[in-house]
Motif scaffolding. Structure first.
Motif, PDB file in Angstrom:
ATOM      1  N   GLU A   1     -11.713 -12.805  18.914  1.00  0.00           N
ATOM      2  CA  GLU A   1     -11.346 -14.026  19.784  1.00  0.00           C
ATOM      3  C   GLU A   1     -12.351 -13.917  21.017  1.00  0.00           C
ATOM      4  O   GLU A   1     -12.565 -12.945  21.459  1.00  0.00           O
TER       5      GLU A   1
ATOM      6  N   LYS B   1     -10.277 -18.424  18.476  1.00  0.00           N
ATOM      7  CA  LYS B   1      -9.003 -18.447  19.138  1.00  0.00           C
ATOM      8  C   LYS B   1      -7.940 -17.958  18.188  1.00  0.00           C
ATOM      9  O   LYS B   1      -7.992 -18.536  16.897  1.00  0.00           O
ATOM     10  N   ALA B   2      -7.075 -17.313  18.533  1.00  0.00           N
ATOM     11  CA  ALA B   2      -5.814 -17.018  17.661  1.00  0.00           C
ATOM     12  C   ALA B   2      -5.110 -18.134  17.163  1.00  0.00           C
ATOM     13  O   ALA B   2      -4.729 -19.270  17.889  1.00  0.00           O
TER      14      ALA B   2
ATOM     15  N   GLN C   1      -6.143 -13.728  13.839  1.00  0.00           N
ATOM     16  CA  GLN C   1      -6.869 -13.247  14.979  1.00  0.00           C
ATOM     17  C   GLN C   1      -8.275 -12.557  14.640  1.00  0.00           C
ATOM     18  O   GLN C   1      -8.436 -11.829  14.128  1.00  0.00           O
ATOM     19  N   GLY C   2      -9.281 -13.880  14.926  1.00  0.00           N
ATOM     20  CA  GLY C   2     -10.566 -13.364  14.775  1.00  0.00           C
ATOM     21  C   GLY C   2     -11.096 -14.046  13.287  1.00  0.00           C
ATOM     22  O   GLY C   2     -10.088 -14.598  12.498  1.00  0.00           O
TER      23      GLY C   2
ATOM     24  N   LEU D   1      -0.561 -16.164  22.804  1.00  0.00           N
ATOM     25  CA  LEU D   1      -1.987 -16.472  22.163  1.00  0.00           C
ATOM     26  C   LEU D   1      -1.979 -17.890  21.515  1.00  0.00           C
ATOM     27  O   LEU D   1      -3.119 -18.489  21.468  1.00  0.00           O
TER      28      LEU D   1
END
Length: 351
Positions: free
Chosen positions: A50, A77-78, A87-88, A342
């Motif tokens: 992220e 972005k998450a 995430q990622g 997030l």
């Protein structure tokens, strides 16, 4: 924000229970949604975290045109995909096709080779100001996400967890010999630059209102220090999207110290702000390190206002006794960030 590193990682694959065509690739404690069958447990792939900004060619190659965050749709972005937090990005870029990723030296950073940069949020006018060189400024240590580095702490190790406040980091250094006070943001501080004192500047307003420089000078005297660094978070209405119950009628921003560095006999020692007279980040947990408990604690509602006005950003975890972490190559300190934070809508991320 954490340090940006794009690395080759060994994957553990988990099923996605809400989508037949998707799976979850785990890196550390992070999980990223991937196409089913694209990877197997034990495979190595590139992990893009992220906060990474991708070049257009790589976005197109990965089939992510128009799907990323930001005005240019280029920021990682998450997100929640079919109910699972992703995430990622996990991938095998064509640029690295000739490499055996399993043989790559651990920690090798491919960001520059892939044209990936770290997202730097814009600086609002009230957080900016005239700057001046500050070579004696004590820099803040970047706090990494424990999900990326799950071996920072060992199970049962005594730790302290404080609430992570969604504001903007404020750095102050008091130099005993000259009596100078340097105030900076995290972004300017990385460049050893300070913000000149101004009544309109957010950081200086917080420093003056909460007598941070005065307390720093008192600490220096009592400890026999040559420099004192006070690291805190400025928060409240107009700072970020989470205001902690503050309203427009409050004339001064909120402030909470979360770390103190004291240079004594040429060595920097890290101290707790508790008992110094400074407002400080709430302590949420003291006890043995328990990963599951601390991940759960990162969620819930904030305690800063005392009224639970909105979601909590997360927690910052540090060893109860200050120590070196071979995993990080520095202090044993990390953070867990809440899933709700997030994935919230309309969030701001000024440094």
């Amino acid at each position: 924000m954490s340090t940006l590193k794009v690395t080759a990682e060994r994957l553990v694959i988990h099923p996605h229970h809400n989508a037949d065509a998707l799976e979850l690739a785990q890196v550390g404690l992070f999980r990223a949604v991937v196409a089913k069958g694209a990877f197997q447990t034990g495979d190595h792939a590139i992990y893009i975290p992220e906060g990474a900004v991708l070049p257009e060619a790589l976005i197109e190659e990965l089939g992510l045109t128009g799907k990323l965050a930001g005005p240019a749709h280029d920021r990682v972005k998450a997100v929640r995909l079919r109910g699972e937090l992703s995430q990622g990005i996990v991938c095998r870029p064509a640029e690295l096709a000739e490499l055996d990723l399993a043989e790559v030296e651990p920690g090798t950073d491919f960001a520059e080779r892939l044209g990936i940069t770290k997202w730097v949020p814009p600086i609002p006018v009230h957080m900016s100001g005239d700057i001046t060189p500050a070579p004696e400024l004590l820099p803040w240590v970047e706090v990494e996400n424990i999900k990326r580095y799950p071996d920072i702490f060992t199970a049962g190790e005594p730790v302290i967890a404080t609430e992570k406040i969604h504001g903007t980091a404020c750095l102050l250094t008091y130099v005993v010999e000259t009596g100078e006070v340097f105030v900076s943001s995290k972004g300017f501080g990385k460049q050893h630059l300070a913000i000149k004192e101004a009544a309109t500047n957010l950081y200086w307003r917080a420093i003056v209102a909460h007598k941070v420089a005065v307390i720093a000078a008192e600490l220096a005297s009592s400890l026999g220090a040559t420099r004192i660094g006070v690291f805190g978070e400025v928060y409240g209405q107009g700072v970020q999207d989470l205001a902690y119950g503050a309203d427009a009628s409050r004339s001064e921003p909120g402030y909470a110290a979360f770390d103190i560095a004291a240079e004594i006999d040429g060595e920097v020692r890290w101290l707790s702000p508790d008992g110094t007279g400074l407002p400080s980040a709430p302590v949420l947990y003291t006890g043995p390190y328990d990963e599951a408990l601390l991940i759960e604690l990162a969620g819930g509602v904030e305690t800063v206002s005392g009224r639970g006005t909105h979601i909590r950003e997360g927690v910052v975890v540090r060893s109860a006794t200050e120590r070196y972490s071979p995993v990080l190559g520095g202090r044993a300190i990390g953070k867990f960030v809440s899933d709700a934070y997030l994935t919230r809508k309309g969030g701001t991320e000024y440094e």
